[in-house]
Scaffold this motif. Structure first.
Motif, PDB file in Angstrom:
ATOM      1  N   ASN A 257      -0.855   0.553  -9.455  1.00 38.30           N
ATOM      2  CA  ASN A 257      -0.478  -0.546 -10.558  1.00 38.30           C
ATOM      3  C   ASN A 257       0.005  -1.899 -10.082  1.00 38.30           C
ATOM      4  N   GLU A 258       0.852  -1.640  -8.948  1.00 36.51           N
ATOM      5  CA  GLU A 258       1.189  -3.105  -8.322  1.00 36.51           C
ATOM      6  C   GLU A 258       0.168  -3.718  -7.518  1.00 36.51           C
ATOM      7  N   ILE A 259      -0.725  -3.193  -6.848  1.00 39.98           N
ATOM      8  CA  ILE A 259      -1.729  -3.562  -5.995  1.00 39.98           C
ATOM      9  C   ILE A 259      -2.625  -4.248  -7.072  1.00 39.98           C
ATOM     10  N   ASN A 260      -3.085  -3.627  -8.459  1.00 40.32           N
ATOM     11  CA  ASN A 260      -3.840  -4.184  -9.200  1.00 40.32           C
ATOM     12  C   ASN A 260      -3.270  -5.482  -9.759  1.00 40.32           C
TER      13      ASN A 260
ATOM     14  N   LEU B  49      -3.401  -8.277  -7.280  1.00 38.84           N
ATOM     15  CA  LEU B  49      -4.870  -8.705  -7.141  1.00 38.84           C
ATOM     16  C   LEU B  49      -5.331  -9.595  -8.198  1.00 38.84           C
ATOM     17  N   LYS B  50      -4.844  -9.150  -9.442  1.00 35.69           N
ATOM     18  CA  LYS B  50      -5.140 -10.062 -10.688  1.00 35.69           C
ATOM     19  C   LYS B  50      -4.286 -11.457 -10.468  1.00 35.69           C
TER      20      LYS B  50
ATOM     21  N   LYS C 130      -7.550 -16.086  -1.569  1.00 33.35           N
ATOM     22  CA  LYS C 130      -8.701 -15.196  -0.878  1.00 33.35           C
ATOM     23  C   LYS C 130      -8.205 -14.020   0.119  1.00 33.35           C
ATOM     24  N   SER C 131      -7.108 -14.693   1.116  1.00 31.95           N
ATOM     25  CA  SER C 131      -6.647 -13.971   1.997  1.00 31.95           C
ATOM     26  C   SER C 131      -5.820 -12.621   1.451  1.00 31.95           C
ATOM     27  N   THR C 132      -5.038 -13.020   0.305  1.00 30.39           N
ATOM     28  CA  THR C 132      -4.391 -12.039  -0.508  1.00 30.39           C
ATOM     29  C   THR C 132      -5.449 -10.905  -1.005  1.00 30.39           C
TER      30      THR C 132
ATOM     31  N   SER D  49      -8.265  -4.023   1.100  1.00 30.09           N
ATOM     32  CA  SER D  49      -8.264  -3.103   2.236  1.00 30.09           C
ATOM     33  C   SER D  49      -7.286  -2.267   1.887  1.00 30.09           C
ATOM     34  N   LYS D  50      -5.950  -2.397   1.209  1.00 26.48           N
ATOM     35  CA  LYS D  50      -4.683  -1.607   0.987  1.00 26.48           C
ATOM     36  C   LYS D  50      -5.319  -0.669  -0.233  1.00 26.48           C
ATOM     37  N   LYS D  51      -6.169  -1.340  -0.922  1.00 19.90           N
ATOM     38  CA  LYS D  51      -6.408  -0.474  -2.053  1.00 19.90           C
ATOM     39  C   LYS D  51      -7.417   0.905  -1.880  1.00 19.90           C
TER      40      LYS D  51
END
Length: 76
Positions: A4-7, A10-11, A65-67, A73-75
């Protein structure tokens, strides 16, 4: 990080990428408007403002873009 934190991150990065593109496009418009000014001071003001907006927008897009690349890659 959890999924959830990654999503969410990412958003947020995708939103920053779109916002950076808008700011950069607005900076290009300001630079184009420099053609229609009459005095030297107006030329320099528009040029500096346009370049600042382009650099801010470009920086936002670069960071986003770097984030996005790092989070994807983490996902996986």
């Amino acid at each position: 990080m959890e999924t959830n934190e990654i999503n969410a991150a990412l958003k947020a990065a995708q939103i920053n990428n779109a916002l950076g593109f808008f700011i950069m496009a607005f900076g290009v418009i300001v630079l184009f408007a420099m053609i229609f000014t009459e005095t030297f001071v107006e030329h320099m003001t528009d040029m500096v403002a346009g370049l600042i907006l382009i650099s801010i927008g470009g920086g936002m897009m670069w960071k986003a873009k770097s984030t996005i690349k790092k989070l994807k890659s983490k996902k996986e």
